[in-house]
Design a protein around this motif. Sequence first.
Motif, PDB file in Angstrom:
ATOM      1  N   LEU A  58       0.805  -1.212   0.000  1.00 51.35           N
ATOM      2  CA  LEU A  58       0.000   0.000   0.000  1.00 51.35           C
ATOM      3  C   LEU A  58       0.840   1.266   0.000  1.00 51.35           C
ATOM      4  O   LEU A  58       0.551   2.223  -0.725  1.00 51.35           O
ATOM      5  N   GLU A  75      -6.609   2.059   2.765  1.00 54.65           N
ATOM      6  CA  GLU A  75      -6.726   1.192   3.938  1.00 54.65           C
ATOM      7  C   GLU A  75      -7.909   1.678   4.763  1.00 54.65           C
ATOM      8  O   GLU A  75      -8.072   2.881   4.985  1.00 54.65           O
ATOM      9  N   SER A  87      -4.192  -7.693  -2.075  1.00 58.07           N
ATOM     10  CA  SER A  87      -4.953  -7.134  -0.961  1.00 58.07           C
ATOM     11  C   SER A  87      -4.604  -7.866   0.331  1.00 58.07           C
ATOM     12  O   SER A  87      -4.160  -9.019   0.313  1.00 58.07           O
ATOM     13  N   VAL A  97      -9.410  -5.091   9.215  1.00 59.18           N
ATOM     14  CA  VAL A  97      -8.539  -4.166   8.504  1.00 59.18           C
ATOM     15  C   VAL A  97      -8.435  -4.603   7.049  1.00 59.18           C
ATOM     16  O   VAL A  97      -8.105  -5.757   6.757  1.00 59.18           O
ATOM     17  N   GLN A 115      -6.674  -3.634   3.383  1.00 57.61           N
ATOM     18  CA  GLN A 115      -5.660  -2.875   2.652  1.00 57.61           C
ATOM     19  C   GLN A 115      -5.746  -3.252   1.171  1.00 57.61           C
ATOM     20  O   GLN A 115      -5.713  -4.429   0.821  1.00 57.61           O
ATOM     21  N   THR A 170     -10.344   5.698   7.443  1.00 58.13           N
ATOM     22  CA  THR A 170     -10.003   5.417   6.046  1.00 58.13           C
ATOM     23  C   THR A 170      -8.787   6.242   5.667  1.00 58.13           C
ATOM     24  O   THR A 170      -8.762   7.447   5.872  1.00 58.13           O
TER      25      THR A 170
END
Length: 418
Positions: free
Chosen positions: A35, A42, A75, A85, A87, A327
């Motif tokens: 990321l 995220e 991901s 969570v 990502q 976010t």
Amino acid sequence: MRERPLVISLLACVGVALVAFGATVAAGWAPKLGLDLAGGAEVIYAPSHKVSGGDLTTAVDIMRNRVDAAGVSGSNIGTQGSDIVVQLPGVKNATQLLKEIGTTGEMLFRPVLCYVPAYTAPAKGTAVPSTVPSTCASQYLLTGSTLNVDTSTGDPQNTVGADTALTSYPDSGCAAVAPSNWTASDCYINYDTAHQNGNVILQASSTNGGSGSRYLLGPVGVAGAQISSAQATLPTDSTSWVVDLTLKSTGSSQWDALAQKQFHAYIAIDLDGQVISAPLTQPTQSAFSSFGGKVEISGNFTQASAQQLATDLNYGALPVALKAQTTETVSATLGKSSLKAGLLAGLGGLALVLLYMILYYRGLGVVVVLGLMTTSLLLWAIVSALSHSGMDLTLDLSGVTGAIVSIGITADSYVIYF
């Protein structure tokens, strides 16, 4: 003679590194960036109420399936305490995808009773209706007799309009289309708890057509949990995409009961309080016949819309409602800048180390250079292979730092050896 095993092991190590690197390059593999390097989003979701660990695990699995179905690679979806969570590295339209994977996604099949016009507030001094209408005026009912379907074309021969007497009835549960000045008291039905056994008024999808922008729907006939699988397909004798469903045994009998009741009429697919599709039931058949647990949904589907509907049907039921707590969006530009800075720092440090080794150790310094090159090729191959394996490894900035440090440790080991 004593040196032969050492030469063999040296050549074997170099050969393995070269073959592994060549194989990854030939396959077009490269490390997948995380990321912070590729950009993306995220988000941390929290359940709306306390749930069991099993429900949380189920929610993670469903969300992961939704992301995979959207074609997103790399991901990372997991739990952090009681939160989930998510990502999504490298995703351009992260907002839309997060909206799709974070919805509760309750899929319900309901009979369509009639079209309802767009909402118009009652006259001043008149209260908003407090109950959902039980039916429509007879001339507006969407039944097989009023639609009069032509089985040769599969199209209704009659045009049935919207029941104008229902104009002042708002959407059930105050959906997103509700006027912004409404308050909770204007929502006459708690859609989350009391919507399955009664009638509801829901907004129609813009792709469904029809005379009204909304539908009056009857009680739920089949729940989405009865779907075993859904797949978007393009029949060989058609240019329009369809969605093929396979129902579980209980769902098969429930569907036959609903379809027989709605023969040559509409069955609405209700997803989270909106009608995403409302196909006609067996429009090209002159008499009802059992579906046998196999249902084909046709309409004005493109490939993308058919695949999206199949995804909704396959992965449409999270066991708990989720609320986004935080976010974070990382732009691809910022991620590339971080990667560039990290690589430049690493290459600069490596160049200084190699220069020192050559100046100090002379010929042995060349051995160090060749050894580090071999190590780097093998490391690249390993990381690339892991990125395209079932582990779906992503390389973030800390991983790049770790790789640079590992090369430095390798150089240090040469110093100790010498």
